[in-house]
Design a protein around this motif. Sequence first.
Motif, PDB file in Angstrom:
ATOM      1  N   ASP A  33     -17.713  46.344  19.687  1.00 33.20           N
ATOM      2  CA  ASP A  33     -17.688  46.245  18.225  1.00 33.20           C
ATOM      3  C   ASP A  33     -16.265  46.100  17.691  1.00 33.20           C
ATOM      4  O   ASP A  33     -16.039  45.442  16.675  1.00 33.20           O
ATOM      5  CB  ASP A  33     -18.376  47.452  17.600  1.00 33.20           C
ATOM      6  CG  ASP A  33     -19.883  47.404  17.740  1.00 33.20           C
ATOM      7  OD1 ASP A  33     -20.414  46.293  17.975  1.00 33.20           O
ATOM      8  OD2 ASP A  33     -20.529  48.459  17.617  1.00 33.20           O
ATOM      9  N   ARG A  34     -15.321  46.712  18.382  1.00 34.54           N
ATOM     10  CA  ARG A  34     -13.924  46.538  17.953  1.00 34.54           C
ATOM     11  C   ARG A  34     -13.475  45.093  18.127  1.00 34.54           C
ATOM     12  O   ARG A  34     -12.736  44.562  17.297  1.00 34.54           O
ATOM     13  CB  ARG A  34     -13.013  47.464  18.752  1.00 34.54           C
ATOM     14  CG  ARG A  34     -12.989  48.863  18.186  1.00 34.54           C
ATOM     15  CD  ARG A  34     -11.956  49.696  18.876  1.00 34.54           C
ATOM     16  NE  ARG A  34     -12.682  50.460  19.894  1.00 34.54           N
ATOM     17  CZ  ARG A  34     -12.180  50.878  21.020  1.00 34.54           C
ATOM     18  NH1 ARG A  34     -10.937  50.615  21.331  1.00 34.54           N
ATOM     19  NH2 ARG A  34     -12.900  51.558  21.870  1.00 34.54           N
ATOM     20  N   LEU A  35     -13.936  44.455  19.208  1.00 34.46           N
ATOM     21  CA  LEU A  35     -13.582  43.048  19.429  1.00 34.46           C
ATOM     22  C   LEU A  35     -14.246  42.144  18.393  1.00 34.46           C
ATOM     23  O   LEU A  35     -13.676  41.133  17.983  1.00 34.46           O
ATOM     24  CB  LEU A  35     -13.985  42.621  20.838  1.00 34.46           C
ATOM     25  CG  LEU A  35     -13.252  43.311  21.988  1.00 34.46           C
ATOM     26  CD1 LEU A  35     -13.842  42.890  23.322  1.00 34.46           C
ATOM     27  CD2 LEU A  35     -11.774  43.006  21.927  1.00 34.46           C
ATOM     28  N   VAL A  36     -15.453  42.496  17.971  1.00 35.85           N
ATOM     29  CA  VAL A  36     -16.144  41.712  16.935  1.00 35.85           C
ATOM     30  C   VAL A  36     -15.394  41.819  15.616  1.00 35.85           C
ATOM     31  O   VAL A  36     -15.204  40.819  14.910  1.00 35.85           O
ATOM     32  CB  VAL A  36     -17.610  42.195  16.787  1.00 35.85           C
ATOM     33  CG1 VAL A  36     -18.253  41.563  15.570  1.00 35.85           C
ATOM     34  CG2 VAL A  36     -18.407  41.886  18.034  1.00 35.85           C
ATOM     35  N   GLU A  37     -14.957  43.022  15.265  1.00 36.96           N
ATOM     36  CA  GLU A  37     -14.217  43.211  14.015  1.00 36.96           C
ATOM     37  C   GLU A  37     -12.897  42.460  14.000  1.00 36.96           C
ATOM     38  O   GLU A  37     -12.450  41.997  12.953  1.00 36.96           O
ATOM     39  CB  GLU A  37     -13.967  44.700  13.781  1.00 36.96           C
ATOM     40  CG  GLU A  37     -15.217  45.484  13.446  1.00 36.96           C
ATOM     41  CD  GLU A  37     -14.960  46.971  13.378  1.00 36.96           C
ATOM     42  OE1 GLU A  37     -13.793  47.392  13.573  1.00 36.96           O
ATOM     43  OE2 GLU A  37     -15.923  47.721  13.140  1.00 36.96           O
ATOM     44  N   GLN A  38     -12.267  42.328  15.160  1.00 36.06           N
ATOM     45  CA  GLN A  38     -10.996  41.610  15.250  1.00 36.06           C
ATOM     46  C   GLN A  38     -11.174  40.102  15.329  1.00 36.06           C
ATOM     47  O   GLN A  38     -10.206  39.364  15.254  1.00 36.06           O
ATOM     48  CB  GLN A  38     -10.210  42.091  16.466  1.00 36.06           C
ATOM     49  CG  GLN A  38      -9.755  43.525  16.364  1.00 36.06           C
ATOM     50  CD  GLN A  38      -9.084  44.004  17.636  1.00 36.06           C
ATOM     51  OE1 GLN A  38      -9.021  43.295  18.626  1.00 36.06           O
ATOM     52  NE2 GLN A  38      -8.594  45.236  17.599  1.00 36.06           N
ATOM     53  N   GLY A  39     -12.422  39.644  15.490  1.00 31.13           N
ATOM     54  CA  GLY A  39     -12.684  38.217  15.510  1.00 31.13           C
ATOM     55  C   GLY A  39     -12.638  37.587  16.892  1.00 31.13           C
ATOM     56  O   GLY A  39     -12.660  36.356  17.008  1.00 31.13           O
ATOM     57  N   TRP A  40     -12.593  38.372  17.941  1.00 36.74           N
ATOM     58  CA  TRP A  40     -12.531  37.826  19.289  1.00 36.74           C
ATOM     59  C   TRP A  40     -13.880  37.298  19.746  1.00 36.74           C
ATOM     60  O   TRP A  40     -13.950  36.441  20.627  1.00 36.74           O
ATOM     61  CB  TRP A  40     -12.041  38.889  20.271  1.00 36.74           C
ATOM     62  CG  TRP A  40     -10.580  39.141  20.175  1.00 36.74           C
ATOM     63  CD1 TRP A  40      -9.958  40.028  19.361  1.00 36.74           C
ATOM     64  CD2 TRP A  40      -9.546  38.470  20.888  1.00 36.74           C
ATOM     65  NE1 TRP A  40      -8.612  39.969  19.526  1.00 36.74           N
ATOM     66  CE2 TRP A  40      -8.330  39.026  20.469  1.00 36.74           C
ATOM     67  CE3 TRP A  40      -9.541  37.474  21.850  1.00 36.74           C
ATOM     68  CZ2 TRP A  40      -7.114  38.598  20.976  1.00 36.74           C
ATOM     69  CZ3 TRP A  40      -8.322  37.065  22.355  1.00 36.74           C
ATOM     70  CH2 TRP A  40      -7.127  37.618  21.918  1.00 36.74           C
ATOM     71  N   ILE A  41     -14.970  37.817  19.175  1.00 35.77           N
ATOM     72  CA  ILE A  41     -16.322  37.393  19.543  1.00 35.77           C
ATOM     73  C   ILE A  41     -16.948  36.754  18.311  1.00 35.77           C
ATOM     74  O   ILE A  41     -17.152  37.419  17.292  1.00 35.77           O
ATOM     75  CB  ILE A  41     -17.168  38.585  20.034  1.00 35.77           C
ATOM     76  CG1 ILE A  41     -16.516  39.206  21.263  1.00 35.77           C
ATOM     77  CG2 ILE A  41     -18.578  38.140  20.345  1.00 35.77           C
ATOM     78  CD1 ILE A  41     -17.147  40.495  21.712  1.00 35.77           C
ATOM     79  N   ALA A  42     -17.263  35.457  18.416  1.00 40.00           N
ATOM     80  CA  ALA A  42     -17.755  34.726  17.255  1.00 40.00           C
ATOM     81  C   ALA A  42     -19.233  35.008  16.968  1.00 40.00           C
ATOM     82  O   ALA A  42     -19.622  35.194  15.822  1.00 40.00           O
ATOM     83  CB  ALA A  42     -17.545  33.229  17.456  1.00 40.00           C
ATOM     84  N   GLN A  43     -20.062  35.021  17.992  1.00 34.02           N
ATOM     85  CA  GLN A  43     -21.502  35.239  17.847  1.00 34.02           C
ATOM     86  C   GLN A  43     -21.878  36.524  18.589  1.00 34.02           C
ATOM     87  O   GLN A  43     -22.304  36.476  19.740  1.00 34.02           O
ATOM     88  CB  GLN A  43     -22.286  34.053  18.420  1.00 34.02           C
ATOM     89  CG  GLN A  43     -22.004  32.734  17.763  1.00 34.02           C
ATOM     90  CD  GLN A  43     -22.607  32.673  16.368  1.00 34.02           C
ATOM     91  OE1 GLN A  43     -23.586  33.334  16.073  1.00 34.02           O
ATOM     92  NE2 GLN A  43     -22.003  31.871  15.518  1.00 34.02           N
ATOM     93  N   PRO A  44     -21.765  37.673  17.944  1.00 34.36           N
ATOM     94  CA  PRO A  44     -21.985  38.926  18.674  1.00 34.36           C
ATOM     95  C   PRO A  44     -23.418  39.098  19.175  1.00 34.36           C
ATOM     96  O   PRO A  44     -23.623  39.688  20.231  1.00 34.36           O
ATOM     97  CB  PRO A  44     -21.621  40.011  17.664  1.00 34.36           C
ATOM     98  CG  PRO A  44     -21.609  39.358  16.348  1.00 34.36           C
ATOM     99  CD  PRO A  44     -21.345  37.912  16.572  1.00 34.36           C
ATOM    100  N   ASN A  45     -24.407  38.576  18.464  1.00 36.54           N
ATOM    101  CA  ASN A  45     -25.792  38.736  18.913  1.00 36.54           C
ATOM    102  C   ASN A  45     -26.040  38.013  20.232  1.00 36.54           C
ATOM    103  O   ASN A  45     -26.663  38.570  21.144  1.00 36.54           O
ATOM    104  CB  ASN A  45     -26.766  38.224  17.853  1.00 36.54           C
ATOM    105  CG  ASN A  45     -26.706  39.048  16.594  1.00 36.54           C
ATOM    106  OD1 ASN A  45     -26.402  40.230  16.631  1.00 36.54           O
ATOM    107  ND2 ASN A  45     -26.983  38.418  15.470  1.00 36.54           N
TER     108      ASN A  45
END
Length: 68
Positions: A33-45
């Motif tokens: 979730d930290r990587l998602v917030e930083q924008g490293w993962i574009a499509q988290p689902n």
Amino acid sequence: MGELNIYGVYVPILLIQAVLAYVLLRIVMLGGDRLVEQGWIAQPNIFYLCVFVVLLWLVHYAFILCQI
């Protein structure tokens, strides 16, 4: 693989493996979730679905190795 008899109820081994993989996924999601917030993962689902499939494969492989 088969099934496990728990007090007369047959539970598939794959269901037990999927539950274990889901618990591991929830632990991985804490860091992800930290990587998602930083924008490293574009499509988290889609990313978490792929991680779940890999974890399920690893748990299944571990179950197979434990039986040998």
